[in-house]
Write a protein that holds these residues in place. Structure first.
Motif, PDB file in Angstrom:
ATOM      1  N   ARG A 117     -31.225  38.308  88.313  1.00 52.30           N
ATOM      2  CA  ARG A 117     -30.973  36.945  88.782  1.00 52.30           C
ATOM      3  C   ARG A 117     -30.005  36.165  87.886  1.00 52.30           C
ATOM      4  O   ARG A 117     -29.973  36.344  86.678  1.00 52.30           O
ATOM      5  CB  ARG A 117     -32.290  36.166  88.869  1.00 52.30           C
ATOM      6  N   VAL A 118     -29.278  35.256  88.533  1.00 53.61           N
ATOM      7  CA  VAL A 118     -28.509  34.235  87.837  1.00 53.61           C
ATOM      8  C   VAL A 118     -28.728  32.950  88.628  1.00 53.61           C
ATOM      9  O   VAL A 118     -28.830  32.980  89.857  1.00 53.61           O
ATOM     10  CB  VAL A 118     -27.008  34.599  87.759  1.00 53.61           C
ATOM     11  N   TYR A 119     -28.838  31.816  87.935  1.00 55.62           N
ATOM     12  CA  TYR A 119     -29.219  30.565  88.586  1.00 55.62           C
ATOM     13  C   TYR A 119     -28.038  29.593  88.659  1.00 55.62           C
ATOM     14  O   TYR A 119     -27.220  29.501  87.735  1.00 55.62           O
ATOM     15  CB  TYR A 119     -30.382  29.907  87.840  1.00 55.62           C
ATOM     16  N   PHE A 120     -27.980  28.850  89.792  1.00 56.63           N
ATOM     17  CA  PHE A 120     -26.923  27.856  90.014  1.00 56.63           C
ATOM     18  C   PHE A 120     -27.571  26.554  90.468  1.00 56.63           C
ATOM     19  O   PHE A 120     -28.543  26.554  91.223  1.00 56.63           O
ATOM     20  CB  PHE A 120     -25.947  28.336  91.091  1.00 56.63           C
ATOM     21  N   ASP A 121     -27.002  25.427  90.022  1.00 53.36           N
ATOM     22  CA  ASP A 121     -27.516  24.123  90.425  1.00 53.36           C
ATOM     23  C   ASP A 121     -27.059  23.748  91.826  1.00 53.36           C
ATOM     24  O   ASP A 121     -27.784  23.076  92.569  1.00 53.36           O
ATOM     25  CB  ASP A 121     -27.052  23.041  89.433  1.00 53.36           C
ATOM     26  N   THR A 122     -25.855  24.179  92.199  1.00 48.55           N
ATOM     27  CA  THR A 122     -25.306  23.824  93.509  1.00 48.55           C
ATOM     28  C   THR A 122     -24.686  25.049  94.177  1.00 48.55           C
ATOM     29  O   THR A 122     -24.363  26.047  93.513  1.00 48.55           O
ATOM     30  CB  THR A 122     -24.220  22.742  93.386  1.00 48.55           C
ATOM     31  N   GLU A 123     -24.504  24.946  95.498  1.00 47.37           N
ATOM     32  CA  GLU A 123     -23.826  26.019  96.225  1.00 47.37           C
ATOM     33  C   GLU A 123     -22.373  26.147  95.773  1.00 47.37           C
ATOM     34  O   GLU A 123     -21.837  27.257  95.677  1.00 47.37           O
ATOM     35  CB  GLU A 123     -23.873  25.743  97.732  1.00 47.37           C
ATOM     36  N   GLU A 124     -21.763  25.026  95.492  1.00 47.07           N
ATOM     37  CA  GLU A 124     -20.366  25.042  95.048  1.00 47.07           C
ATOM     38  C   GLU A 124     -20.211  25.846  93.756  1.00 47.07           C
ATOM     39  O   GLU A 124     -19.245  26.590  93.574  1.00 47.07           O
ATOM     40  CB  GLU A 124     -19.863  23.600  94.835  1.00 47.07           C
ATOM     41  N   GLU A 125     -21.205  25.691  92.870  1.00 42.61           N
ATOM     42  CA  GLU A 125     -21.184  26.424  91.609  1.00 42.61           C
ATOM     43  C   GLU A 125     -21.311  27.935  91.859  1.00 42.61           C
ATOM     44  O   GLU A 125     -20.614  28.739  91.221  1.00 42.61           O
ATOM     45  CB  GLU A 125     -22.339  25.951  90.712  1.00 42.61           C
ATOM     46  N   ALA A 126     -22.172  28.308  92.791  1.00 41.45           N
ATOM     47  CA  ALA A 126     -22.348  29.718  93.126  1.00 41.45           C
ATOM     48  C   ALA A 126     -21.078  30.303  93.733  1.00 41.45           C
ATOM     49  O   ALA A 126     -20.633  31.404  93.369  1.00 41.45           O
ATOM     50  CB  ALA A 126     -23.522  29.884  94.086  1.00 41.45           C
ATOM     51  N   ILE A 127     -20.478  29.563  94.665  1.00 40.29           N
ATOM     52  CA  ILE A 127     -19.259  30.032  95.326  1.00 40.29           C
ATOM     53  C   ILE A 127     -18.109  30.145  94.332  1.00 40.29           C
ATOM     54  O   ILE A 127     -17.338  31.106  94.348  1.00 40.29           O
ATOM     55  CB  ILE A 127     -18.891  29.090  96.494  1.00 40.29           C
ATOM     56  N   ALA A 128     -18.026  29.162  93.431  1.00 38.00           N
ATOM     57  CA  ALA A 128     -16.973  29.188  92.412  1.00 38.00           C
ATOM     58  C   ALA A 128     -17.116  30.392  91.496  1.00 38.00           C
ATOM     59  O   ALA A 128     -16.118  30.896  90.954  1.00 38.00           O
ATOM     60  CB  ALA A 128     -17.002  27.899  91.595  1.00 38.00           C
ATOM     61  N   ALA A 129     -18.349  30.877  91.326  1.00 45.48           N
ATOM     62  CA  ALA A 129     -18.596  32.045  90.471  1.00 45.48           C
ATOM     63  C   ALA A 129     -18.378  33.359  91.223  1.00 45.48           C
ATOM     64  O   ALA A 129     -18.607  34.434  90.659  1.00 45.48           O
ATOM     65  CB  ALA A 129     -20.023  31.981  89.923  1.00 45.48           C
ATOM     66  N   GLY A 130     -17.976  33.281  92.487  1.00 47.06           N
ATOM     67  CA  GLY A 130     -17.685  34.479  93.251  1.00 47.06           C
ATOM     68  C   GLY A 130     -18.843  35.003  94.070  1.00 47.06           C
ATOM     69  O   GLY A 130     -18.830  36.154  94.524  1.00 47.06           O
ATOM     70  N   TYR A 131     -19.877  34.183  94.290  1.00 43.43           N
ATOM     71  CA  TYR A 131     -21.043  34.598  95.065  1.00 43.43           C
ATOM     72  C   TYR A 131     -20.924  34.101  96.507  1.00 43.43           C
ATOM     73  O   TYR A 131     -20.321  33.049  96.773  1.00 43.43           O
ATOM     74  CB  TYR A 131     -22.336  34.064  94.434  1.00 43.43           C
ATOM     75  N   ARG A 132     -21.502  34.865  97.448  1.00 41.74           N
ATOM     76  CA  ARG A 132     -21.487  34.473  98.849  1.00 41.74           C
ATOM     77  C   ARG A 132     -22.912  34.186  99.308  1.00 41.74           C
ATOM     78  O   ARG A 132     -23.872  34.730  98.750  1.00 41.74           O
ATOM     79  CB  ARG A 132     -20.862  35.548  99.715  1.00 41.74           C
ATOM     80  N   PRO A 133     -23.092  33.365 100.345  1.00 45.21           N
ATOM     81  CA  PRO A 133     -24.462  32.995 100.762  1.00 45.21           C
ATOM     82  C   PRO A 133     -25.194  34.132 101.463  1.00 45.21           C
ATOM     83  O   PRO A 133     -24.576  34.925 102.181  1.00 45.21           O
ATOM     84  CB  PRO A 133     -24.214  31.818 101.726  1.00 45.21           C
ATOM     85  N   HIS A 134     -26.495  34.196 101.237  1.00 46.51           N
ATOM     86  CA  HIS A 134     -27.347  35.124 101.960  1.00 46.51           C
ATOM     87  C   HIS A 134     -27.475  34.641 103.398  1.00 46.51           C
ATOM     88  O   HIS A 134     -27.778  33.467 103.630  1.00 46.51           O
ATOM     89  CB  HIS A 134     -28.718  35.196 101.279  1.00 46.51           C
ATOM     90  N   GLU A 135     -27.237  35.502 104.367  1.00 46.72           N
ATOM     91  CA  GLU A 135     -27.160  35.091 105.763  1.00 46.72           C
ATOM     92  C   GLU A 135     -28.439  34.438 106.255  1.00 46.72           C
ATOM     93  O   GLU A 135     -28.424  33.463 106.981  1.00 46.72           O
ATOM     94  CB  GLU A 135     -26.814  36.297 106.644  1.00 46.72           C
ATOM     95  N   GLU A 136     -29.591  35.007 105.896  1.00 40.60           N
ATOM     96  CA  GLU A 136     -30.857  34.518 106.456  1.00 40.60           C
ATOM     97  C   GLU A 136     -31.314  33.194 105.861  1.00 40.60           C
ATOM     98  O   GLU A 136     -31.689  32.280 106.586  1.00 40.60           O
ATOM     99  CB  GLU A 136     -31.948  35.580 106.230  1.00 40.60           C
ATOM    100  N   CYS A 137     -31.264  33.074 104.532  1.00 39.74           N
ATOM    101  CA  CYS A 137     -31.830  31.858 103.930  1.00 39.74           C
ATOM    102  C   CYS A 137     -30.833  30.715 103.873  1.00 39.74           C
ATOM    103  O   CYS A 137     -31.192  29.591 103.508  1.00 39.74           O
ATOM    104  CB  CYS A 137     -32.379  32.160 102.534  1.00 39.74           C
TER     105      CYS A 137
END
Length: 359
Positions: A337-357
């Motif tokens: 796991r790695v934790y992000f405060d916002t979706e923008e932070e996750a996307i900026a780090a190169g992560y994509r959203p999980h389709e279901e959740c």
């Protein structure tokens, strides 16, 4: 010719009538065991290049396969050490010796209530010995019916394969089940290859599970990308022998399992996974030498208990680069796991959203 006729006559004697599929009434939601009482243990017994799996929930027990002929006594002794006296279910996934070779010895040593095997014969001495053991105990073979759900104590298992009357490969006749206990689940598919996996996917059944018994000892002929994605296991167990003649597990399969917590009986010996209905704990017989394998007891949390105050609002998987909400039911293992405060932070780090959740 005489031997073939003898085996055919035995088959007629020990098989109950039944069909393989029941698609007209198939419930695509595999049933969850809502009542949880104590724990359920799943023992992946080390029988070299073969399968043998003991499942215990309360006073109820099931055995899936029993390794090759020389491992019959090994399995019997292991079951006795676990306090087993009666087997509610015995599943012989398919007639290959590395799966059913030891079953005749098991049947001769325990009370067996129900035997499930695919409706396919094999003209080997190993298969003949099994049929004779079944006949001598006055038992009958029940043909698996896809979609049928049975209770095993407070756990339940649903038959998900085989889905056809005939195959070119004996492996595809493998009896496959999904086992549920509380919020935890397991999928067992014997040696089913990609053809049989496609049929399971076509059923529309919910195949998602926490634990997958890797099919066919890690062979590249099984575990298609689509099937692995549908099951999406957190934990995988490969049953195989050290330095086996087949080169199992194949490199292609190992590459697919890079993000899965993996255990191997050649490295770890017998692997026992215990469920309390929410969490899974894993114990191995020996430490092993695979860096992807946990060498001591490990507890896998199935429910998220983190709060946004001390972690973050979103949890990313460092292997898949997918991020989840903290309430998602498919969170990665803590170590991934790695934790992000916002979706923008996750996307900026190169992560994509999980389709279901993140719908």
């Amino acid at each position: 010719m005489k031997k073939t006729l003898f085996v055919m006559l035995l088959l007629v004697f020990v098989f109950l009538t039944g069909c393989t599929t029941n698609s007209s009434s198939l419930n695509t939601e595999t049933k969850k065991a809502t009542v949880v009482n104590g724990t359920m243990k799943v023992h992946f017994i080390d029988v070299g290049q073969g399968d043998a799996i003991l499942i215990q929930q309360g006073e109820s027990t099931m055995l899936i396969d029993a390794g090759d002929n020389q491992y019959g006594e090994t399995v019997v002794n292991y079951l006795k050490d676990q306090g087993v006296q009666t087997l509610d279910y015995v599943i012989g996934t398919h007639p290959h010796a590395d799966h059913i070779g030891g079953l005749d010895v098991v049947i001769n040593n325990f009370e067996v209530k129900k035997i499930i095997m695919p409706k396919v014969g094999h003209t080997t001495k190993t298969y003949e010995d099994l049929l004779l053991a079944i006949k001598n105990k006055g038992l009958k073979i029940t043909t698996p019916v896809v979609g049928e759900t049975n209770d095993l104590g407070d756990s339940q298992f649903t038959i998900i394969g085989p889905n056809a009357e005939s195959y070119n490969s004996l492996n595809d006749y493998s009896v496959a089940i999904k086992l549920a206990y509380g919020n935890t689940s397991f999928v067992f598919t014997g040696d089913a290859e990609e053809n049989a996996e496609k049929e399971m996917l076509a059923l529309g059944i919910d195949l998602k599970a926490d634990v997958l018994k890797i099919p066919h000892h890690g062979s590249s002929s099984s575990l298609s990308d689509a099937f692995l994605k549908a099951v999406a296991p957190k934990i995988g167990v490969i049953q195989l022998g050290a330095d086996n003649d087949y080169g199992h597990p194949h490199e292609e399969t190992m590459a697919k399992l890079a993000g899965v917590e993996l255990y191997r009986t050649d490295n770890n010996g017998t692997v026992v996974i215990e469920s309390d209905g929410t969490n899974l704990s894993v114990k191995t017989q020996k430490a092993g030498n695979d860096t992807s394998t946990a060498n001591t007891q490990k507890v896998v949390q199935q429910e998220n208990t983190a709060t946004t105050a001390d972690t973050g609002s979103y949890i990313g998987n460092i292997n898949s680069h997918v991020y989840h909400t903290v309430t998602c039911s498919s969170l990665p293992l803590e170590k991934n796991r790695v934790y992000f405060d916002t979706e923008e932070e996750a996307i900026a780090a190169g992560y994509r959203p999980h389709e279901e959740c993140n719908k």
